[in-house]
Design a protein around this motif. Structure first.
Motif, PDB file in Angstrom:
ATOM      1  N   GLN A  51      -9.149  -1.248  -7.322  1.00 49.52           N
ATOM      2  CA  GLN A  51      -7.935  -1.858  -6.769  1.00 49.52           C
ATOM      3  C   GLN A  51      -6.728  -1.538  -7.652  1.00 49.52           C
ATOM      4  OE1 GLN A  51      -7.494  -3.806  -3.861  1.00 49.52           O
ATOM      5  NE2 GLN A  51      -5.330  -3.636  -4.357  1.00 49.52           N
ATOM      6  N   GLN A  52      -6.894  -1.664  -8.961  1.00 51.12           N
ATOM      7  CA  GLN A  52      -5.787  -1.384  -9.883  1.00 51.12           C
ATOM      8  C   GLN A  52      -5.388   0.082  -9.837  1.00 51.12           C
ATOM      9  OE1 GLN A  52      -7.349  -2.747 -13.621  1.00 51.12           O
ATOM     10  NE2 GLN A  52      -6.682  -4.862 -13.289  1.00 51.12           N
ATOM     11  N   LEU A  53      -6.367   0.972  -9.857  1.00 53.31           N
ATOM     12  CA  LEU A  53      -6.054   2.410  -9.833  1.00 53.31           C
ATOM     13  C   LEU A  53      -5.387   2.807  -8.521  1.00 53.31           C
ATOM     14  CD1 LEU A  53      -9.237   3.984 -11.472  1.00 53.31           C
ATOM     15  CD2 LEU A  53      -6.903   4.078 -12.345  1.00 53.31           C
ATOM     16  N   ALA A  54      -5.879   2.281  -7.417  1.00 50.43           N
ATOM     17  CA  ALA A  54      -5.306   2.621  -6.115  1.00 50.43           C
ATOM     18  C   ALA A  54      -3.873   2.127  -6.001  1.00 50.43           C
ATOM     19  CB  ALA A  54      -6.156   2.033  -4.996  1.00 50.43           C
ATOM     20  N   THR A  55      -3.615   0.905  -6.452  1.00 52.76           N
ATOM     21  CA  THR A  55      -2.267   0.361  -6.380  1.00 52.76           C
ATOM     22  C   THR A  55      -1.306   1.152  -7.255  1.00 52.76           C
ATOM     23  OG1 THR A  55      -3.165  -1.832  -5.936  1.00 52.76           O
ATOM     24  CG2 THR A  55      -0.890  -1.729  -6.707  1.00 52.76           C
ATOM     25  N   ALA A  56      -1.737   1.464  -8.464  1.00 54.23           N
ATOM     26  CA  ALA A  56      -0.871   2.219  -9.389  1.00 54.23           C
ATOM     27  C   ALA A  56      -0.583   3.617  -8.864  1.00 54.23           C
ATOM     28  CB  ALA A  56      -1.521   2.287 -10.764  1.00 54.23           C
ATOM     29  N   ALA A  75      -4.329  -2.123   0.264  1.00 51.71           N
ATOM     30  CA  ALA A  75      -5.596  -2.818   0.502  1.00 51.71           C
ATOM     31  C   ALA A  75      -6.738  -1.845   0.240  1.00 51.71           C
ATOM     32  CB  ALA A  75      -5.660  -3.339   1.928  1.00 51.71           C
ATOM     33  N   VAL A  76      -7.682  -2.270  -0.586  1.00 51.85           N
ATOM     34  CA  VAL A  76      -8.797  -1.415  -0.959  1.00 51.85           C
ATOM     35  C   VAL A  76     -10.103  -2.103  -0.548  1.00 51.85           C
ATOM     36  CG1 VAL A  76      -9.935  -0.198  -2.842  1.00 51.85           C
ATOM     37  CG2 VAL A  76      -7.473  -0.559  -2.922  1.00 51.85           C
ATOM     38  N   ASP A  77     -10.908  -1.422   0.255  1.00 54.38           N
ATOM     39  CA  ASP A  77     -12.228  -1.920   0.618  1.00 54.38           C
ATOM     40  C   ASP A  77     -13.210  -1.383  -0.414  1.00 54.38           C
ATOM     41  OD1 ASP A  77     -14.607  -2.732   1.709  1.00 54.38           O
ATOM     42  OD2 ASP A  77     -14.460  -1.465   3.495  1.00 54.38           O
ATOM     43  N   VAL A  91     -15.010   4.372  -0.521  1.00 53.64           N
ATOM     44  CA  VAL A  91     -13.940   3.399  -0.706  1.00 53.64           C
ATOM     45  C   VAL A  91     -12.837   3.738   0.300  1.00 53.64           C
ATOM     46  CG1 VAL A  91     -12.834   4.757  -2.538  1.00 53.64           C
ATOM     47  CG2 VAL A  91     -12.404   2.323  -2.408  1.00 53.64           C
ATOM     48  N   THR A  92     -12.288   2.705   0.931  1.00 56.88           N
ATOM     49  CA  THR A  92     -11.232   2.882   1.928  1.00 56.88           C
ATOM     50  C   THR A  92      -9.952   2.245   1.409  1.00 56.88           C
ATOM     51  OG1 THR A  92     -12.865   2.781   3.701  1.00 56.88           O
ATOM     52  CG2 THR A  92     -10.562   2.453   4.317  1.00 56.88           C
ATOM     53  N   VAL A  93      -8.853   2.971   1.532  1.00 58.88           N
ATOM     54  CA  VAL A  93      -7.553   2.474   1.078  1.00 58.88           C
ATOM     55  C   VAL A  93      -6.577   2.511   2.247  1.00 58.88           C
ATOM     56  CG1 VAL A  93      -5.617   2.867  -0.495  1.00 58.88           C
ATOM     57  CG2 VAL A  93      -7.946   3.248  -1.291  1.00 58.88           C
TER      58      VAL A  93
END
Length: 130
Positions: A51-56, A75-77, A91-93
Motif C-alpha cells: 500500500q505504501q509503495l503503490a501510493t508513493a 486503493a490496493v487489493d 496485486v490490483t491497484v
C-alpha cells in the motif's frame, strides 16, 4: 443583433471544447499510473508495504506527468499476499484522480471530473516472506 444572439452560443461551444480537451488530456496523463503503482506494490513483502509503495509511486508518477488532481486515492487489493509462496497471486491497484474544472467558470458545467486507472501485477511465486 445577430452578434448578440450568436456570441453566447460561441462562448458555450468554446467552453465545451476546453472542458473536453482538459478531460482528455488528464485521462491521457493518468493512463498507466496504476500500472506503475501495481508493479511497485508487487515487489513488496507485505500488504502494508505494498500500500505504501503503490501510493508513493502513484503520487510521484502523477507529479512527474504534471497532472494536478484535487483528490488522489490509491486503493490496493493486497489479498494475494495472504497466499502461500509458490502459488500464483496478484496485486490490483486502482488510482482515482479528481480533476478540478471549476476554473473554466462556464455555467452548467461540472466543477470536477473523476478519472480512474486500474492495473493488476502478478506477485513473484518464489517470493520469500521472511
Amino acid at each position: 443583433m445577430e452578434l448578440a444572439i450568436l456570441l453566447p452560443v460561441a462562448v458555450l461551444v468554446l467552453a465545451m471544447l476546453v472542458v473536453g480537451a482538459r478531460i482528455a488530456l488528464a485521462g491521457d496523463r493518468l493512463s498507466g499510473v496504476a500500472g506503475i503503482a501495481a508493479r511497485e506494490a508487487s515487489l513488496a513483502r507485505s500488504g502494508a508495504a505494498a500500500q505504501q509503495l503503490a501510493t508513493a509511486s502513484a503520487t510521484e508518477a502523477l507529479s512527474t506527468r504534471d497532472l494536478h488532481c484535487a483528490d488522489v486515492q490509491v486503493a490496493v487489493d493486497t489479498a494475494g499476499f495472504a497466499s502461500a509462496p509458490g502459488t500464483a497471486a496478484s496485486v490490483t491497484v486502482v488510482v482515482t484522480c479528481t480533476v478540478d474544472l471549476s476554473d473554466i467558470g462556464a455555467p452548467g458545467f461540472p466543477g470536477s471530473r473523476t478519472l480512474r486507472d486500474t492495473a493488476v501485477s502478478p506477485l513473484d511465486p518464489a517470493r520469500d516472506l521472511s
